[in-house]
Scaffold this active site. Sequence first.
Site, PDB file in Angstrom:
ATOM      1  N   GLU A   1     -27.806  -6.071  25.467  1.00 34.26           N
ATOM      2  CA  GLU A   1     -26.969  -5.093  24.767  1.00 34.26           C
ATOM      3  C   GLU A   1     -27.483  -3.699  25.111  1.00 34.26           C
ATOM      4  O   GLU A   1     -28.692  -3.482  25.233  1.00 34.26           O
ATOM      5  CB  GLU A   1     -27.043  -5.335  23.251  1.00 34.26           C
ATOM      6  CG  GLU A   1     -26.447  -4.265  22.379  1.00 34.26           C
ATOM      7  CD  GLU A   1     -24.959  -4.084  22.615  1.00 34.26           C
ATOM      8  OE1 GLU A   1     -24.530  -2.938  22.799  1.00 34.26           O
ATOM      9  OE2 GLU A   1     -24.225  -5.112  22.608  1.00 34.26           O
TER      10      GLU A   1
ATOM     11  N   CYS B   1     -11.709  -8.587  22.478  1.00 28.57           N
ATOM     12  CA  CYS B   1     -10.957  -7.842  21.473  1.00 28.57           C
ATOM     13  C   CYS B   1      -9.800  -7.093  22.118  1.00 28.57           C
ATOM     14  O   CYS B   1      -9.106  -6.321  21.458  1.00 28.57           O
ATOM     15  CB  CYS B   1     -11.870  -6.863  20.728  1.00 28.57           C
ATOM     16  SG  CYS B   1     -12.644  -5.630  21.792  1.00 28.57           S
TER      17      CYS B   1
ATOM     18  N   CYS C   1      -7.923   1.682  -0.958  1.00 33.04           N
ATOM     19  CA  CYS C   1      -7.580   0.999   0.288  1.00 33.04           C
ATOM     20  C   CYS C   1      -7.539  -0.497   0.031  1.00 33.04           C
ATOM     21  O   CYS C   1      -8.528  -1.078  -0.444  1.00 33.04           O
ATOM     22  CB  CYS C   1      -8.595   1.307   1.389  1.00 33.04           C
ATOM     23  SG  CYS C   1      -8.246   0.426   2.936  1.00 33.04           S
TER      24      CYS C   1
ATOM     25  N   CYS D   1       0.836  -1.202   0.000  1.00 33.75           N
ATOM     26  CA  CYS D   1       0.000   0.000   0.000  1.00 33.75           C
ATOM     27  C   CYS D   1       0.869   1.250   0.000  1.00 33.75           C
ATOM     28  O   CYS D   1       1.789   1.373   0.814  1.00 33.75           O
ATOM     29  CB  CYS D   1      -0.931   0.005   1.207  1.00 33.75           C
ATOM     30  SG  CYS D   1      -1.949   1.495   1.338  1.00 33.75           S
TER      31      CYS D   1
ATOM     32  N   CYS E   1      -2.779   0.280   9.002  1.00 26.43           N
ATOM     33  CA  CYS E   1      -1.956  -0.921   8.793  1.00 26.43           C
ATOM     34  C   CYS E   1      -0.528  -0.675   9.247  1.00 26.43           C
ATOM     35  O   CYS E   1       0.375  -0.483   8.433  1.00 26.43           O
ATOM     36  CB  CYS E   1      -1.977  -1.328   7.321  1.00 26.43           C
ATOM     37  SG  CYS E   1      -3.618  -1.668   6.681  1.00 26.43           S
TER      38      CYS E   1
ATOM     39  N   GLN F   1     -19.986  -7.969  12.108  1.00 26.22           N
ATOM     40  CA  GLN F   1     -18.574  -8.320  12.094  1.00 26.22           C
ATOM     41  C   GLN F   1     -17.903  -7.769  10.833  1.00 26.22           C
ATOM     42  O   GLN F   1     -18.388  -7.982   9.719  1.00 26.22           O
ATOM     43  CB  GLN F   1     -18.406  -9.835  12.144  1.00 26.22           C
ATOM     44  CG  GLN F   1     -18.570 -10.435  13.538  1.00 26.22           C
ATOM     45  CD  GLN F   1     -17.368 -10.170  14.434  1.00 26.22           C
ATOM     46  OE1 GLN F   1     -16.324  -9.706  13.998  1.00 26.22           O
ATOM     47  NE2 GLN F   1     -17.523 -10.478  15.709  1.00 26.22           N
TER      48      GLN F   1
ATOM     49  N   ASP G   1     -19.025 -11.077  25.333  1.00 28.27           N
ATOM     50  CA  ASP G   1     -18.216 -10.456  24.273  1.00 28.27           C
ATOM     51  C   ASP G   1     -18.158  -8.948  24.515  1.00 28.27           C
ATOM     52  O   ASP G   1     -18.712  -8.152  23.754  1.00 28.27           O
ATOM     53  CB  ASP G   1     -18.843 -10.769  22.907  1.00 28.27           C
ATOM     54  CG  ASP G   1     -17.980 -10.298  21.747  1.00 28.27           C
ATOM     55  OD1 ASP G   1     -16.840  -9.876  21.980  1.00 28.27           O
ATOM     56  OD2 ASP G   1     -18.454 -10.353  20.597  1.00 28.27           O
TER      57      ASP G   1
ATOM     58  N   CYS H   1      -0.685   6.152   6.939  1.00 32.43           N
ATOM     59  CA  CYS H   1      -2.009   5.795   7.440  1.00 32.43           C
ATOM     60  C   CYS H   1      -1.880   5.081   8.784  1.00 32.43           C
ATOM     61  O   CYS H   1      -0.976   4.286   8.991  1.00 32.43           O
ATOM     62  CB  CYS H   1      -2.713   4.902   6.419  1.00 32.43           C
ATOM     63  SG  CYS H   1      -4.254   4.203   7.001  1.00 32.43           S
TER      64      CYS H   1
END
Length: 541
Positions: free
Chosen positions: A415, A490, A234, A126, A135, A363, A463, A132
């Site tokens: 939630e 996460c 991208c 990239c 990444c 997701q 989660d 950026c």
Amino acid sequence: MATMPGHGLRHVTTMRPWLRTFRSSTSLASLPSHFTEDSEQAQPKTDKPSSYFPKRGQTLELVCESLAFKGKGMCKVADTGFVVMCDRALPGERFIGRVTRRKGNYAEVTKVKTISPHWDFVDAPCEYASYCGGCKTQNLSYEAQVKAKEHQVHELIIHFGKFSQTELESQSIMKPIVPCEIQFHYRNKMEFSFGSQKWLPRESLMDRQDGSDNYALGLHAPGFFDKVLNVDKCLLQSEPANMVLAAVQDCWRDPQLGLSPYDVYSHVGFLKHLMLRTGRNVKTGIPELMVNFVTSSYKPELLQPLLGKISAIPEVVSIMNNVNTSVGNTSLGEMEYTLYGKSSITENLRGLTFQISANSFFQTNTHQAEVLYKLIEDCAGLRGDGSEVVLDLFCGTGTIGLTLARRAKHVYGYEIIPQAIADACLNAKLNAIQNATFIQGDLNKIDESFGNNFPKPDIVISDPNRPGMHMKLIRFLLKLKAQRIVYVSCNPATCARDLDYLCHGVTEKGIEGCYKLKSIQPVDMFPHTPHIECVCLLELS
């Protein structure tokens, strides 16, 4: 479509000396607590380094030892052991760094010059990879990326989760990371911002232009809320999405169209965001693309020239306009209008159909979500006779709970976000699932009455978002004593903290743990980024 051979993970351990020395020479125990995100317990005791403290503005020659949490390179000042953190420094890289600030027992530096490149160097495909913020590890081989992520989880579980190395190895608790087969074009959603101030690298500042030539459409430059790095393509999103981005970039600055980017200072301007979502037609499997313009007011006539170009792209089946009149720059609109095609697209996940609107939660990596959800289903261990109750905490749009519902007696999902609950109910109806109930509520503010509205669950799925679980919820789960908890995280730092609470308790608060950690499975959901997902199985002692 880039893929990684299955044999690569084990091979890299013998070929890369820095991977072997990770465990002995570099420990996350030496990291400052700042890098544990929101972990209130993740503050291991360490011996203080030498009295050497680098000063702001000072330059140092450093060697990056490992990747720390959030993908920053961890280095130590020679002869003192003083820890410094550097963004975009990668293991083995020798460089000159300038100290930008000091925080107690560590300092942050900015890379000034690379003396010798890091191990496992690859050319980043990239053109924006150096600027950026998305990444950060694109020029590190993918084999080394996933191994470094696996090591981060391992160290956090030992030092912040307080599980011993012997325990993890003898009981085979720590599983090898699951890599992502698709390393580019894996994101089904990207959000680009319109800006009145184009960000330019230092060497290009003399080329700055005025007026519409200084407008940008792309991603916010790291550390700047008011400057946008202009992006024409991208590599993380689908090719049809890149075609849409190119079509918009080709004409939106034309003065004759009367379009202007929103200015975060003056609060004047029309275009705020361009959101692109990719799904699949569940019958044909053909990609479907939704384009969502977020604007400061409803003026569909201004968007008509763009609609003509975008709708000509075959994959585009929906063009939406979310109107956000607030001075904030959020992409969530107060009103939503369909400008072309249909108001939603669809996606298939674990045999279920999900309807995705402009603001739906879903997701981001559909392919790897299939892998993740299969691991969750395996950990849940449902008998399949329809006799077990599942409690799905932080359920989002119900994707995990709905994939388990066909083997359960009933699923109860909680939630805080009302729109997510509405989507969960819609998805249940769409798949003719009648044994799932979704309830809106804040799991950080539960009281003694929580649990009265559902039977005792056999299995709990949790989660949480990055801060992990609140102590109120930890207490509830320890009192509930469900036979099995599947913890999906996460953020491995707060995950390690919560596993410690659930298994070992909190002595100073009089809390006794009652679970045994059976397995930890890291999963790479987002190649080239520092993000790590983990699936953890706990069973009642």
